[in-house]
Write an enzyme that holds these catalytic residues in place. Structure first.
Site, PDB file in Angstrom:
ATOM      1  N   TYR A   6       0.836  -1.205   0.000  1.00  0.00           N
ATOM      2  CA  TYR A   6       0.000   0.000   0.000  1.00  0.00           C
ATOM      3  C   TYR A   6       0.868   1.251   0.000  1.00  0.00           C
ATOM      4  O   TYR A   6       1.897   1.286   0.680  1.00  0.00           O
ATOM      5  CB  TYR A   6      -0.907   0.025   1.243  1.00  0.00           C
ATOM      6  N   TYR A 178      -8.250   4.924   8.571  1.00  0.00           N
ATOM      7  CA  TYR A 178      -6.979   4.298   8.937  1.00  0.00           C
ATOM      8  C   TYR A 178      -5.986   4.439   7.771  1.00  0.00           C
ATOM      9  O   TYR A 178      -6.388   4.655   6.620  1.00  0.00           O
ATOM     10  CB  TYR A 178      -7.258   2.816   9.267  1.00  0.00           C
ATOM     11  N   THR A 180      -4.443   2.768   5.587  1.00  0.00           N
ATOM     12  CA  THR A 180      -4.552   2.132   4.264  1.00  0.00           C
ATOM     13  C   THR A 180      -5.924   2.337   3.607  1.00  0.00           C
ATOM     14  O   THR A 180      -6.200   1.740   2.562  1.00  0.00           O
ATOM     15  CB  THR A 180      -4.311   0.610   4.369  1.00  0.00           C
ATOM     16  N   LYS A 181      -6.775   3.138   4.228  1.00  0.00           N
ATOM     17  CA  LYS A 181      -8.136   3.258   3.684  1.00  0.00           C
ATOM     18  C   LYS A 181      -8.201   4.236   2.508  1.00  0.00           C
ATOM     19  O   LYS A 181      -7.242   4.942   2.222  1.00  0.00           O
ATOM     20  CB  LYS A 181      -9.089   3.685   4.812  1.00  0.00           C
ATOM     21  N   ASN A 182      -9.370   4.280   1.856  1.00  0.00           N
ATOM     22  CA  ASN A 182      -9.487   5.025   0.595  1.00  0.00           C
ATOM     23  C   ASN A 182      -9.277   6.529   0.769  1.00  0.00           C
ATOM     24  O   ASN A 182      -8.779   7.186  -0.143  1.00  0.00           O
ATOM     25  CB  ASN A 182     -10.825   4.717  -0.075  1.00  0.00           C
TER      26      ASN A 182
END
Ligand SMILES: Cc1ncc(COP(=O)(O)O)c(C=O)c1O
Length: 379
Positions: A6, A178, A180-182
């Protein structure tokens, strides 16, 4: 080649927005959070949003706001991140797992009724990997049995299904920002709802149960405050909100790029004998948060490690959580109880998916996955 699992997509403009707040007087919950809450609600087509520190906090407070606590049961899925079920336990209630659909890995709405008891108070569906659950069916069941629905929409900000979006058919939808979120503020979360009374309660619960937040206490003539209920310390800061606000403007553009990448993966793997793909339903817009493939359970870990050795960042989202030690010990869950979730959990691999991934990197992932899965499957 080294391909990270990511990479965030925070731009210099997003950073400048956060710096502007940091150069101002007010760092904690204030006008910037309010603006983010307004804009996020607008994006979702819902009335209210309450910014908090994580989706875990959002889930915990939503359950409390609807009066769910000791003695209550909440029906949910074991094919999720532990935060979903942990938040039910934090609220003092009991998570009751049911199995998932084999093709989407989402909670199987046809199994909900068989898990309802006199103690059931709520259903907590998770829109896994970005695809929404069958909310029309879940709403019908909830209405029939007078149950609350809290959606775990951590993966699903941009999603829709049958024209329905997160939060539209439930009592509160919970989102994660968080790392790694979009969209992300490193850590962060929100609850969105059309219920004004619940939104007001959530604002108090996120800040110790205080009747006035810092902005109200300090921006005008000093006002005394009261503690009306026992709350938590879960309020979003202006710095987090500033980072999120400017990303919200690019949310669809970023989704487009992830959609493009997912289609490249799907086209490459669709007819591969060693790989299965979860189904994205024709009536569904997946938020495309995580891209997963499934391989034979006996080969999964070998494939994972080989992909890593060849420079590809991978993850497993998720192994079925009823099999984790705490859940086995506390609720006597065992292998065999949720066979579909177990099978998916034993065969899933998550591949890199983020807007910064180049076409060349995607092709390298595709080629390597094809080679590694073919080798291990015939070994
Ligand atoms: C499905 C799901 N629910 C809840 C959470 C918890 O989110 P947070 O880390 O913001 O508490 C996550 C986080 O990864 C998640 O994937």
């Amino acid at each position: 080649m080294k391909i990270e699992f990511y990479k965030h997509n925070i731009s210099q403009a997003d950073i400048a927005n956060a710096v502007e707040v940091m150069n101002s007087l007010f760092l904690t919950t204030g006008e910037t959070v309010e603006e983010f809450e307004r804009r996020f609600s607008q994006y979702l087509g819902l009335k209210y949003t309450v910014g908090v520190t994580s989706c875990t906090a959002a889930l915990h407070l939503s359950l409390l706001a609807y009066g769910i606590g000791p003695g209550d049961e909440v029906i949910t899925t074991p094919m999720t991140f532990i935060a979903t079920a942990n938040s039910i336990i934090h609220a003092g209630a009991t998570p009751v797992f049911i199995d998932v659909e084999p093709d989407t890995a989402n909670i199987n709405a046809n199994l909900i009724e068989s898990a309802i008891t006199s103690g059931t108070k709520a259903i907590l569906p998770v829109h896994l990997h970005g695809q929404m659950c069958d909310m029309k069916k879940i709403r019908q069941i909830a209405d029939r049995y007078h149950l609350i629905i809290i959606e775990d929409a951590a993966h699903a900000i941009e999603a829709s299904r049958d024209g329905i979006r997160p939060g539209e058919l439930c009592d509160a939808a919970c989102f994660s920002f968080y790392a790694t979120k979009n969209i992300t503020s490193g850590e962060g979360g929100a609850v969105s709802t059309n219920n004004e009374e619940i939104a007001e309660k959530l604002k108090k619960l996120r800040l110790h149960g205080m009747s006035k937040g810092a902005a109200e206490r300090y921006s005008k003539r000093y006002e005394h405050w009261d503690m009306e209920m026992l709350g938590w310390k879960y309020n979003m800061s202006n710095i987090q909100a500033a980072l999120l606000l400017s990303q919200l403007g690019r949310i669809e553009q970023n989704w487009q790029r992830r959609e493009e990448i997912c289609r490249m993966y799907e086209d490459a793997f669709r007819s591969n004998a060693h790989i299965s793909l979860p189904l994205v339903l024709p009536s569904s817009k997946s938020a495309r948060h995580l891209f997963t493939v499934q391989v034979h359970p006996e080969k999964r870990d070998k494939v994972l490690w080989q992909l890593q050795e060849r420079g590809i960042g991978v993850a497993v989202n998720y192994r079925s959580i009823h099999l984790l030690s705490y859940y086995r010990k506390t609720f006597a869950y065992k292998r065999g109880m949720f066979p579909i979730a177990e099978k998916i959990g034993d065969s899933t691999i998550t591949l890199p998916l983020y807007p910064k991934l180049t076409d060349k990197e995607v092709q390298y992932v595709i080629q390597t996955v094809k080679e590694v899965t073919a080798r291990h499957t015939s070994a």
